[in-house]
Design a protein around this motif. Sequence first.
Motif, short mmCIF file in Angstrom:
data_model
loop_
_atom_site.label_atom_id
_atom_site.label_comp_id
_atom_site.label_asym_id
_atom_site.label_seq_id
_atom_site.Cartn_x
_atom_site.Cartn_y
_atom_site.Cartn_z
N ASN A 1 -7.98 -20.28 8.08
CA ASN A 1 -6.93 -19.26 8.25
C ASN A 1 -6.71 -18.45 6.98
OD1 ASN A 1 -6.27 -20.00 10.95
ND2 ASN A 1 -5.09 -21.75 10.18
N GLU A 2 -7.45 -18.82 5.92
CA GLU A 2 -7.30 -18.12 4.64
C GLU A 2 -8.12 -16.83 4.64
OE1 GLU A 2 -5.40 -18.84 2.11
OE2 GLU A 2 -4.58 -20.62 3.11
N PRO A 3 -7.47 -15.67 4.54
CA PRO A 3 -8.20 -14.39 4.56
C PRO A 3 -9.29 -14.30 3.50
CG PRO A 3 -5.85 -14.03 4.79
CD PRO A 3 -6.01 -15.47 4.43
N GLY A 4 -8.99 -14.81 2.30
CA GLY A 4 -9.98 -14.74 1.22
C GLY A 4 -11.24 -15.52 1.54
N ILE A 5 -11.06 -16.70 2.11
CA ILE A 5 -12.20 -17.54 2.48
C ILE A 5 -13.01 -16.88 3.59
CG2 ILE A 5 -12.88 -19.74 3.51
CD1 ILE A 5 -10.55 -21.04 2.06
N ILE A 6 -12.31 -16.35 4.59
CA ILE A 6 -12.99 -15.71 5.72
C ILE A 6 -13.80 -14.52 5.25
CG2 ILE A 6 -12.66 -14.45 7.88
CD1 ILE A 6 -10.16 -16.13 8.35
N LEU A 7 -13.23 -13.71 4.36
CA LEU A 7 -13.93 -12.52 3.86
C LEU A 7 -15.15 -12.93 3.04
CD1 LEU A 7 -14.17 -9.50 3.51
CD2 LEU A 7 -12.58 -9.65 1.57
N PHE A 8 -14.97 -13.90 2.15
CA PHE A 8 -16.09 -14.35 1.32
C PHE A 8 -17.20 -14.93 2.18
CE2 PHE A 8 -18.18 -17.71 -1.23
CZ PHE A 8 -18.76 -16.90 -2.19
N ALA A 9 -16.82 -15.74 3.16
CA ALA A 9 -17.81 -16.34 4.06
C ALA A 9 -18.56 -15.27 4.83
CB ALA A 9 -17.11 -17.30 5.02
N SER A 10 -17.86 -14.23 5.26
CA SER A 10 -18.50 -13.14 5.99
C SER A 10 -19.50 -12.39 5.13
CB SER A 10 -17.44 -12.16 6.52
OG SER A 10 -16.60 -12.77 7.47
N LEU A 11 -19.15 -12.21 3.86
CA LEU A 11 -20.05 -11.51 2.94
C LEU A 11 -21.30 -12.33 2.67
CD1 LEU A 11 -17.48 -10.03 0.39
CD2 LEU A 11 -18.70 -8.82 2.20
N VAL A 12 -21.13 -13.65 2.55
CA VAL A 12 -22.28 -14.53 2.35
C VAL A 12 -23.20 -14.48 3.56
CG1 VAL A 12 -23.02 -16.93 2.09
CG2 VAL A 12 -21.08 -16.09 0.76
N THR A 13 -22.60 -14.56 4.75
CA THR A 13 -23.38 -14.49 5.99
C THR A 13 -24.10 -13.15 6.09
OG1 THR A 13 -21.88 -15.98 7.15
CG2 THR A 13 -23.25 -14.56 8.51
N MET A 14 -23.42 -12.09 5.74
CA MET A 14 -24.00 -10.75 5.78
C MET A 14 -25.21 -10.66 4.86
SD MET A 14 -22.06 -7.15 4.98
CE MET A 14 -20.56 -7.82 5.74
N PHE A 15 -25.08 -11.20 3.67
CA PHE A 15 -26.18 -11.18 2.70
C PHE A 15 -27.38 -11.94 3.25
CE2 PHE A 15 -28.12 -13.22 -1.18
CZ PHE A 15 -28.71 -12.06 -1.67
N GLY A 16 -27.13 -13.11 3.83
CA GLY A 16 -28.22 -13.89 4.40
C GLY A 16 -28.88 -13.20 5.58
N MET A 17 -28.08 -12.53 6.41
CA MET A 17 -28.63 -11.82 7.56
C MET A 17 -29.54 -10.67 7.13
SD MET A 17 -27.86 -13.15 10.45
CE MET A 17 -28.42 -11.75 11.43
N VAL A 18 -29.14 -9.97 6.09
CA VAL A 18 -29.96 -8.86 5.59
C VAL A 18 -31.31 -9.38 5.11
CG1 VAL A 18 -30.17 -7.12 3.78
CG2 VAL A 18 -28.00 -7.38 5.01
N ILE A 19 -31.30 -10.50 4.38
CA ILE A 19 -32.55 -11.09 3.91
C ILE A 19 -33.42 -11.51 5.10
CG2 ILE A 19 -33.58 -13.04 2.67
CD1 ILE A 19 -31.17 -13.02 0.81
N SER A 20 -32.79 -12.13 6.10
CA SER A 20 -33.52 -12.58 7.28
C SER A 20 -34.16 -11.41 8.02
CB SER A 20 -32.59 -13.35 8.23
OG SER A 20 -32.18 -14.57 7.66
N LEU A 21 -33.39 -10.36 8.23
CA LEU A 21 -33.90 -9.19 8.94
C LEU A 21 -35.06 -8.54 8.18
CD1 LEU A 21 -30.55 -7.59 10.15
CD2 LEU A 21 -32.35 -8.56 11.59
N TYR A 22 -34.91 -8.43 6.88
CA TYR A 22 -35.96 -7.84 6.05
C TYR A 22 -37.23 -8.68 6.13
CZ TYR A 22 -38.27 -6.06 1.80
OH TYR A 22 -39.15 -5.54 0.90
N SER A 23 -37.05 -10.01 6.05
CA SER A 23 -38.19 -10.92 6.06
C SER A 23 -38.90 -10.94 7.41
CB SER A 23 -37.73 -12.34 5.69
OG SER A 23 -37.09 -12.36 4.44
N ILE A 24 -38.14 -11.06 8.48
CA ILE A 24 -38.72 -11.11 9.82
C ILE A 24 -39.37 -9.77 10.17
CG2 ILE A 24 -38.18 -11.37 12.28
CD1 ILE A 24 -36.01 -13.36 11.45
N GLY A 25 -38.69 -8.70 9.77
CA GLY A 25 -39.27 -7.38 10.01
C GLY A 25 -40.58 -7.20 9.28
N THR A 26 -40.69 -7.76 8.08
CA THR A 26 -41.93 -7.68 7.31
C THR A 26 -43.04 -8.48 7.98
OG1 THR A 26 -40.69 -7.42 5.23
CG2 THR A 26 -43.00 -8.09 5.06
#
Length: 218
Positions: free
Chosen positions: A102-127
């Motif tokens: 329920n902590e906004p700071g934790i949720i935002l940080f977690a979302s940013l981490v997930t976003m970073f990982g997703m970008v790497i995954s998409l770049y890698s799979i696309g390659t």
Amino acid sequence: MNRTARKIDRGRLIILPIFSLLMVVNIAGFVEQVKAADSVSSIKIASLINSFLVVIFYVLLVILYLIRTSAKSTTDSLTAKTVAVISTFLPFAIPFAGKQSNEPGIILFASLVTMFGMVISLYSIGTLGKSFGIIPQARPLVTSGPYRHVRHPAYVGELIAVFGIVLARFSLAAIVVFCLLAVMQVYRAVQEEKLLSSTFPEYESYSQNRARFIPGIL
């Protein structure tokens, strides 16, 4: 250990319908999320971006399964095949492993981490393109893009993205699922390397000059 893959792409016949269903479900979920957005906040924006990236992820998987080339060889190991399939869908267990913070700071940080990982995954799979697959198979060797630096960037991206989900739903059960996933991904990487080494003579030279997951560390 290896055998020449049959002309019929059984992986396409089995996995493609599942990815297609997940694509449709996530597209519908994203549309509903957009409609329900009655205010603007950093957390909601991050959530929408992550949902959009997930949609792109499944769209990409469906496309790659449709266009991928025939495998030159496929592992004979039932364990390797089973681990590959289980680890692909294991992250779906995390939302059931703990309640979202329920902590906004934790949720935002977690979302940013997930976003970073997703970008790497998409770049890698696309390659990977037409060389993409789930179980250990040998298709045209890819050494460009993120594969110039590490041997398994797609697994790195996925683990980072899943770690972000774990942060948002932090619990002992979620940590256990993540650790299990990490062990499985390492096993998958080793099995893929064995297959690629036996299929492509140049892979040994490539692997000796690239880290498995993290440059200079691992």
